[in-house]
Design a protein around this motif. Sequence first.
Motif, PDB file in Angstrom:
ATOM      1  N   LYS A  23      79.538  80.081 -36.539  1.00  0.00           N
ATOM      2  CA  LYS A  23      79.916  78.551 -35.842  1.00  0.00           C
ATOM      3  C   LYS A  23      79.846  78.564 -34.318  1.00  0.00           C
ATOM      4  N   GLU A  24      80.632  79.485 -33.764  1.00  0.00           N
ATOM      5  CA  GLU A  24      80.480  79.701 -32.187  1.00  0.00           C
ATOM      6  C   GLU A  24      79.050  79.896 -31.792  1.00  0.00           C
ATOM      7  N   GLU A  25      78.319  80.751 -32.296  1.00  0.00           N
ATOM      8  CA  GLU A  25      76.930  81.103 -31.667  1.00  0.00           C
ATOM      9  C   GLU A  25      75.895  79.863 -32.266  1.00  0.00           C
ATOM     10  N   PHE A  26      76.338  79.421 -33.418  1.00  0.00           N
ATOM     11  CA  PHE A  26      75.519  78.204 -33.657  1.00  0.00           C
ATOM     12  C   PHE A  26      75.667  76.983 -32.856  1.00  0.00           C
ATOM     13  N   GLU A  27      76.900  76.730 -32.404  1.00  0.00           N
ATOM     14  CA  GLU A  27      77.236  75.766 -31.449  1.00  0.00           C
ATOM     15  C   GLU A  27      76.652  75.939 -30.097  1.00  0.00           C
ATOM     16  N   PHE A  28      76.782  77.039 -29.556  1.00  0.00           N
ATOM     17  CA  PHE A  28      76.267  77.513 -28.314  1.00  0.00           C
ATOM     18  C   PHE A  28      74.714  77.350 -28.153  1.00  0.00           C
TER      19      PHE A  28
ATOM     20  N   LYS B  10      72.883  75.534 -30.256  1.00  0.00           N
ATOM     21  CA  LYS B  10      72.537  74.206 -30.553  1.00  0.00           C
ATOM     22  C   LYS B  10      72.523  73.328 -29.292  1.00  0.00           C
ATOM     23  N   GLU B  11      73.675  73.680 -28.604  1.00  0.00           N
ATOM     24  CA  GLU B  11      73.967  72.695 -27.347  1.00  0.00           C
ATOM     25  C   GLU B  11      72.962  73.034 -26.048  1.00  0.00           C
ATOM     26  N   LYS B  12      72.696  74.222 -26.114  1.00  0.00           N
ATOM     27  CA  LYS B  12      71.492  74.624 -25.336  1.00  0.00           C
ATOM     28  C   LYS B  12      70.230  74.037 -25.809  1.00  0.00           C
ATOM     29  N   THR B  13      69.834  73.986 -26.808  1.00  0.00           N
ATOM     30  CA  THR B  13      68.734  73.208 -27.171  1.00  0.00           C
ATOM     31  C   THR B  13      68.597  71.595 -27.007  1.00  0.00           C
ATOM     32  N   ILE B  14      69.977  71.356 -26.983  1.00  0.00           N
ATOM     33  CA  ILE B  14      69.929  69.573 -26.957  1.00  0.00           C
ATOM     34  C   ILE B  14      69.825  69.485 -25.532  1.00  0.00           C
ATOM     35  N   THR B  15      70.540  70.165 -24.516  1.00  0.00           N
ATOM     36  CA  THR B  15      70.260  70.268 -23.177  1.00  0.00           C
ATOM     37  C   THR B  15      68.958  70.183 -22.669  1.00  0.00           C
ATOM     38  N   GLU B  16      68.184  71.197 -23.199  1.00  0.00           N
ATOM     39  CA  GLU B  16      67.055  71.305 -22.773  1.00  0.00           C
ATOM     40  C   GLU B  16      66.052  70.456 -23.274  1.00  0.00           C
ATOM     41  N   SER B  17      66.084  69.741 -24.457  1.00  0.00           N
ATOM     42  CA  SER B  17      65.396  68.791 -24.830  1.00  0.00           C
ATOM     43  C   SER B  17      65.571  67.564 -23.815  1.00  0.00           C
ATOM     44  N   LYS B  18      66.893  67.132 -23.523  1.00  0.00           N
ATOM     45  CA  LYS B  18      67.075  65.879 -22.547  1.00  0.00           C
ATOM     46  C   LYS B  18      66.655  66.188 -21.369  1.00  0.00           C
ATOM     47  N   LYS B  19      66.737  67.434 -20.783  1.00  0.00           N
ATOM     48  CA  LYS B  19      65.942  67.768 -19.669  1.00  0.00           C
ATOM     49  C   LYS B  19      64.413  67.755 -19.554  1.00  0.00           C
ATOM     50  N   ILE B  20      63.977  67.937 -20.611  1.00  0.00           N
ATOM     51  CA  ILE B  20      62.404  67.838 -20.665  1.00  0.00           C
ATOM     52  C   ILE B  20      62.214  66.545 -20.737  1.00  0.00           C
ATOM     53  N   GLY B  21      63.012  65.886 -21.705  1.00  0.00           N
ATOM     54  CA  GLY B  21      62.720  64.311 -21.708  1.00  0.00           C
ATOM     55  C   GLY B  21      62.877  63.555 -20.339  1.00  0.00           C
ATOM     56  N   SER B  22      63.626  63.930 -19.507  1.00  0.00           N
ATOM     57  CA  SER B  22      64.146  63.292 -18.305  1.00  0.00           C
ATOM     58  C   SER B  22      62.620  63.529 -17.373  1.00  0.00           C
ATOM     59  N   PHE B  23      62.412  64.894 -17.263  1.00  0.00           N
ATOM     60  CA  PHE B  23      61.281  65.239 -16.658  1.00  0.00           C
ATOM     61  C   PHE B  23      59.970  64.689 -17.071  1.00  0.00           C
ATOM     62  N   MET B  24      59.774  64.392 -18.452  1.00  0.00           N
ATOM     63  CA  MET B  24      58.765  63.669 -18.616  1.00  0.00           C
ATOM     64  C   MET B  24      58.628  62.235 -18.124  1.00  0.00           C
ATOM     65  N   SER B  25      59.610  61.565 -18.426  1.00  0.00           N
ATOM     66  CA  SER B  25      59.850  60.056 -17.720  1.00  0.00           C
ATOM     67  C   SER B  25      59.395  60.098 -16.359  1.00  0.00           C
ATOM     68  N   TYR B  26      59.964  61.280 -15.556  1.00  0.00           N
ATOM     69  CA  TYR B  26      59.748  61.211 -14.008  1.00  0.00           C
ATOM     70  C   TYR B  26      58.275  61.398 -13.800  1.00  0.00           C
ATOM     71  N   LEU B  27      57.699  62.106 -14.596  1.00  0.00           N
ATOM     72  CA  LEU B  27      56.050  62.545 -14.331  1.00  0.00           C
ATOM     73  C   LEU B  27      55.352  61.052 -14.904  1.00  0.00           C
ATOM     74  N   VAL B  28      55.867  60.358 -16.084  1.00  0.00           N
ATOM     75  CA  VAL B  28      55.079  59.212 -16.355  1.00  0.00           C
ATOM     76  C   VAL B  28      54.990  58.326 -15.336  1.00  0.00           C
ATOM     77  N   LYS B  29      56.097  58.110 -14.610  1.00  0.00           N
ATOM     78  CA  LYS B  29      56.134  57.216 -13.492  1.00  0.00           C
ATOM     79  C   LYS B  29      55.558  57.661 -11.982  1.00  0.00           C
ATOM     80  N   SER B  30      55.156  58.845 -12.022  1.00  0.00           N
ATOM     81  CA  SER B  30      54.765  59.507 -10.815  1.00  0.00           C
ATOM     82  C   SER B  30      53.231  59.113 -10.696  1.00  0.00           C
ATOM     83  N   GLU B  31      52.886  58.952  -9.455  1.00  0.00           N
ATOM     84  CA  GLU B  31      51.403  58.665  -9.227  1.00  0.00           C
ATOM     85  C   GLU B  31      50.522  59.837  -8.958  1.00  0.00           C
ATOM     86  N   ASN B  32      51.007  61.006  -8.790  1.00  0.00           N
ATOM     87  CA  ASN B  32      50.694  62.260  -8.640  1.00  0.00           C
ATOM     88  C   ASN B  32      49.707  62.610  -9.963  1.00  0.00           C
TER      89      ASN B  32
END
Length: 129
Positions: A94-99, A101-123
């Motif tokens: 359970k501990e390994e799973f939670e650890f 799982k949380e890393k993949t959720i964090t990564e997914s959120k970070k990627i999503g935020s970076f995508m949003s930044y790039l969508v707004k970028s003019e570069n």
Amino acid sequence: MATITTFEELDIWQLGREISQDVWDKFENSALGKDFELRNQMNRSSGSIMDSIAEGFERNGRKEFIQFLSYSKGSCGELRSQLYRAFDRKHITKEEFEFLKEKTITESKKIGSFMSYLVKSENNGSKFK
């Protein structure tokens, strides 16, 4: 904001690499290593997180990079689903799973935020200069 010149400088790539290594460590140190089908799927999806970021970055175009970030984000979800199977089959604790799982959720959120930044970028990327 400093200019990123290599994909290795990206926090999202570095975290993707960590996740891939964390998953590999589970293959080496648990019963998950003997569930060859699930192990192979998890190896591919965890590697795809970092590989898609690298491939998208190297294409030198904003729209393509966003597309490959989308693939990477999808791989985070795929791996998270596979983690449930690994846990349900009692390959990881359970501990390994939670650890992980949380890393993949964090990564997914970070990627999503970076995508949003790039969508707004003019570069549009170096291949369009």
